[in-house]
Design a protein around this motif. Structure first.
Motif, mmCIF file in Angstrom:
data_model
loop_
_atom_site.group_PDB
_atom_site.id
_atom_site.type_symbol
_atom_site.label_atom_id
_atom_site.label_comp_id
_atom_site.label_asym_id
_atom_site.label_seq_id
_atom_site.Cartn_x
_atom_site.Cartn_y
_atom_site.Cartn_z
ATOM 1 N N GLY A 1 0.741 -1.190 0.319
ATOM 2 C CA GLY A 1 -0.247 0.163 -0.104
ATOM 3 C C GLY A 1 0.991 1.294 -0.016
ATOM 4 O O GLY A 1 2.186 1.497 0.168
ATOM 5 N N ALA A 2 0.037 2.134 -0.278
ATOM 6 C CA ALA A 2 0.786 3.304 -0.392
ATOM 7 C C ALA A 2 1.846 3.779 1.192
ATOM 8 O O ALA A 2 0.446 3.798 1.750
ATOM 9 N N PRO A 3 3.088 4.083 1.651
ATOM 10 C CA PRO A 3 3.450 4.126 2.611
ATOM 11 C C PRO A 3 2.652 5.666 2.748
ATOM 12 O O PRO A 3 2.898 6.767 2.456
ATOM 13 N N GLU A 4 2.247 5.800 3.835
ATOM 14 C CA GLU A 4 1.706 7.055 4.629
ATOM 15 C C GLU A 4 2.320 7.249 5.150
ATOM 16 O O GLU A 4 3.501 7.071 6.520
ATOM 17 N N PRO A 5 2.728 9.163 5.402
ATOM 18 C CA PRO A 5 3.772 9.506 5.633
ATOM 19 C C PRO A 5 3.493 10.064 7.371
ATOM 20 O O PRO A 5 1.732 9.829 7.606
ATOM 21 N N ALA A 6 4.266 10.276 8.248
ATOM 22 C CA ALA A 6 4.094 10.460 9.720
ATOM 23 C C ALA A 6 3.298 11.606 9.493
ATOM 24 O O ALA A 6 2.554 11.371 10.916
ATOM 25 N N ASP B 1 12.693 4.229 7.327
ATOM 26 C CA ASP B 1 12.846 5.124 5.802
ATOM 27 C C ASP B 1 10.811 5.622 5.703
ATOM 28 O O ASP B 1 11.387 6.912 5.360
ATOM 29 N N ARG B 2 10.516 4.214 5.922
ATOM 30 C CA ARG B 2 8.543 4.620 5.201
ATOM 31 C C ARG B 2 8.452 5.383 6.157
ATOM 32 O O ARG B 2 7.083 5.365 6.206
ATOM 33 N N GLY B 3 8.764 5.435 7.474
ATOM 34 C CA GLY B 3 7.661 5.870 8.725
ATOM 35 C C GLY B 3 7.621 5.290 9.498
ATOM 36 O O GLY B 3 6.723 5.384 10.417
ATOM 37 N N ASP B 4 7.850 4.123 9.078
ATOM 38 C CA ASP B 4 7.542 3.266 10.006
ATOM 39 C C ASP B 4 8.017 3.185 12.043
ATOM 40 O O ASP B 4 9.284 3.685 11.959
ATOM 41 N N THR B 5 7.493 2.620 13.116
ATOM 42 C CA THR B 5 7.653 2.595 14.208
ATOM 43 C C THR B 5 8.447 1.020 14.209
ATOM 44 O O THR B 5 6.963 0.073 13.578
ATOM 45 N N VAL B 6 9.312 0.594 14.574
ATOM 46 C CA VAL B 6 9.764 -1.021 15.387
ATOM 47 C C VAL B 6 10.343 -0.700 16.256
ATOM 48 O O VAL B 6 11.507 0.090 16.653
#
Lengths: 266, 377
Positions: free
Chosen positions: A2-7, A197-202
């Motif tokens: 899916g389109a990476p949703e920015p933070a 870098d895609r704005g996801d949290t780990v």
């Protein structure tokens, strides 16, 4: 994917995960005591602490798998039930039976079960996504393999692929580097960075202290209580580690000096 | 002999009974897969034994010998037994096998007491209640078979409907919960289906041995196939087979209770599967062990040849077998290992009794010992 949703879609850049006054007890024995925590969105956060520090319990409390005695957890300013589809979980690979009669692709497809919904089976679109997730971890050639035939590192990558296919924004991982070979470790680090870098949290439970500064942005130092949390450069200090590990931190040298080999898990 | 075959094929009663046994074997086999994979094989045994007092009490309370009444009593008691196991594990902090042992024996003992009491009652209708101990397929009526088929089909339909959830729950419960699967409720449903499968078979197979029909087909099926779907299908087939053959033997005038015969047939299937299944079977394992042993020995010799070659300017120089044998501390079978290497094209007999590495062998030695592949073979 899916389109990476920015933070930017986060409410005012609030925390990805917010934990307030969390206390968890097993049979009157506190496992986590009065934890306050904010996890920064779009960052890689390590949870470190000695054995029995409650690292797994913290992850499972955030996921709502453990009922806390007190406190609350918010995910993207929602309850975990409301935020389920935003969260992916990578359990410790030792918790499942790898002799289970199933294939690699099948395990990854389990990550799609939620969106597929009741009474339906994953179809072609889900399969394509599962294969793509396997490609990300370099396991696409193994999709038809029996999971029994995988090495430890390959098992871990399959688990990671199963989380990736969920296309979540927050990834909670329990010891993703535990007992894996060097190639797998590199592959996983690469995936984690890509997610960030895609704005996801780990958020990952991590054992090898010497790789914390290299792999992670933030760190939570835990031993039943929260000893410290924040950017690695600020809180990953000898003092804090000594408090968490009880003064006996054999790898402190490793933190400041050159990296040494993985410490055996006690 | 011919007569027996005729009975098999044309006797209406026999066909009815066999159909019933096949149906319950299929249901027990299919659901047994989940019991086996969730390491709950003993739970099946506890449920079956715990059902006995339910049968006796159902009869005492209603005065009816009708199968649906007794089965309902059995199901309730089986469920209470299951809850008791869970309660003991949680509340009393005892390990699960202890809890299973307690529940199984207490409920079964209570069941025997009730059964004995019932038998002493001056009632004509209590006759045959004790067949629930060891099972008697001959007591199956057409209506009983109908009930087995309808209820069994319902259980299998639910299994198909909640397949995904059962699968992910069985493989990785914590992950299932993280997906938002209501784990408690799905577990409850799965265990309920197991209870249903077990009580359906009590009249035919009996409380003492019913768990074998749950566990055996699944254990056998696991040996042959490597996907959950195939395992469930195969276990259902094997369960049905055990049911039909068991009924055939016991109703061929022998008077043997059906349960033991079915269990013997199911055990034979398990025995064959453990021994002969490709991949997981014992025979396959022996063959594999020997092949691995041969390869390891050959690899050791290859390593020696490589070490020798590195010490020589001419890497293709031939080394006498005696040298290699000395390096292996006089181990026998060096010739066999050299032959294996020769077959692979990794070594060559340059002069009689003198062996050297081929270029392929050198490459193989280098990748195998200096740069080992991470992949397991």
């Amino acid at each position: 994917m899916g389109a990476p949703e920015p933070a930017a879609s986060l409410p005012d850049g609030g925390p990805a995960i917010e934990v307030n006054d969390l206390t968890v007890a097993y049979r009157e024995q506190p496992v986590l005591w009065d934890i306050d925590l904010e996890v920064r969105p779009g960052a890689l956060t390590a949870i470190v602490g000695p054995n029995g520090a409650g690292k797994t319990t913290l992850i499972q409390s955030i996921l709502g798998l453990v009922r806390p005695a007190a406190g609350r957890v918010r995910i993207l300013d929602r309850t975990i039930q409301e935020a389920r589809s935003e969260v992916a979980y990578v359990p410790q690979r030792g918790t499942v039976d790898w002799d289970f009669p199933t294939s690699v692709l099948d395990v990854v497809l389990m990550g799609t079960y939620r969106e597929v919904g009741w009474f339906r089976r994953p179809g072609r679109p889900e399969r394509i996504r599962a294969v793509r997730a396997l490609e990300k971890v370099g396991m696409e050639a193994y999709q038809d393999r029996q999971i029994r035939q995988l090495s430890g590192g390959q098992q871990q990558r399959v688990f990671l692929a199963r989380a990736l296919v969920q296309e979540a924004r927050i990834y909670l991982m329990d010891e993703p580097f535990q007992g894996v070979d060097a190639r797998t470790e590199t592959a996983i680090v690469e995936v984690l960075r890509e997610l960030r870098d895609r704005g996801d949290t780990v958020v990952a439970v991590h054992h090898a202290l010497q790789t914390v500064p290299e792999y992670f942005d933030d760190v939570v130092i835990l031993n039943v209580r929260r000893i410290a949390s924040g950017p690695v450069s600020e809180v990953f200090t000898e003092d804090n580690l000594r408090v968490a590990y009880g003064g006996r931190v054999p790898f402190l040298q490793a933190v400041s000096d050159a990296p040494v080999a993985d410490l055996p898990e006690s | 002999m011919l007569e027996a075959l005729q009975v098999f094929l044309f006797d209406y009663t026999f066909r009815t009974v066999a159909l019933g046994a096949a149906a319950l074997g299929a249901v027990a086999g299919a659901l047994g897969c989940f019991a086996v994979l969730r390491r709950q094989s003993l739970l099946g045994d506890a449920i079956a034994h715990a059902a006995l007092p339910g049968i006796g009490l159902a009869f005492l309370l209603t005065g009816s010998r009708a199968t649906p009444v007794l089965v309902l009593g059995a199901a309730l008691a089986g469920w209470i037994g299951t809850l008791a196991v869970m309660g003991i594990v949680r509340g009393a902090r005892l390990p699960e096998d202890t809890a299973l042992g307690i529940v199984l024996s207490v409920f079964f003992g209570f069941g025997l007491v009730i059964l004995t009491f019932v038998q002493r009652l001056p009632l004509a209708s209590q006759a045959g209640l004790e067949t629930f101990l060891w099972g008697q397929a001959a007591t199956l009526m057409a209506a009983d078979v109908q009930m087995i088929i309808i209820v069994g089909a319902g259980a299998l339909a639910l299994l198909a409907l909640f397949w995904k959830e059962f699968k992910v729950l069985t493989f990785d419960g914590a992950f299932a919960a993280s997906l938002g699967v209501p784990v408690r409720r799905v577990e409850f449903l799965l265990t309920s289906l197991l209870v249903v499968a077990i009580v359906l078979g009590l009249q035919t197979v009996g409380v003492v041995l019913m768990s074998a029909l749950v566990v055996a087909p699944a254990a056998a099926a696991r040996q042959w196939v490597d996907s959950l779907g195939l395992m469930v299908l195969l276990a259902a087939g094997l369960g049905a087979l055990a049911g039909v053959v068991g009924v055939g033997f016991s109703s061929a005038g022998s008077g043997i209770p059906t349960g033991p015969v079915i269990v013997l047939v199911a055990s034979a299937i398990v025995g064959i599967s453990l021994l002969a299944a490709p991949g997981r079977g014992l025979l396959a394992e022996v063959v594999r062990q020997r092949r691995v042993g041969r390869r390891i020995r050959a690899d050791a010799v290859l390593a020696d040849l490589y070490a020798l070659a590195m010490q020589h300017e001419d890497r293709r120089y031939g080394h006498p077998v005696a040298t290699l044998r000395a390096m292996r501390r006089g181990e026998v079978g060096i010739e066999r290992s050299l032959e294996t290497l020769g077959e692979q094209g990794w070594a060559r007999e340059l002069r009689p009794g003198s062996w050297g590495l081929t270029p392929e062998g050198e490459k193989r030695a280098r990748t195998r010992f200096l740069d080992p592949d991470e992949e397991p073979s």
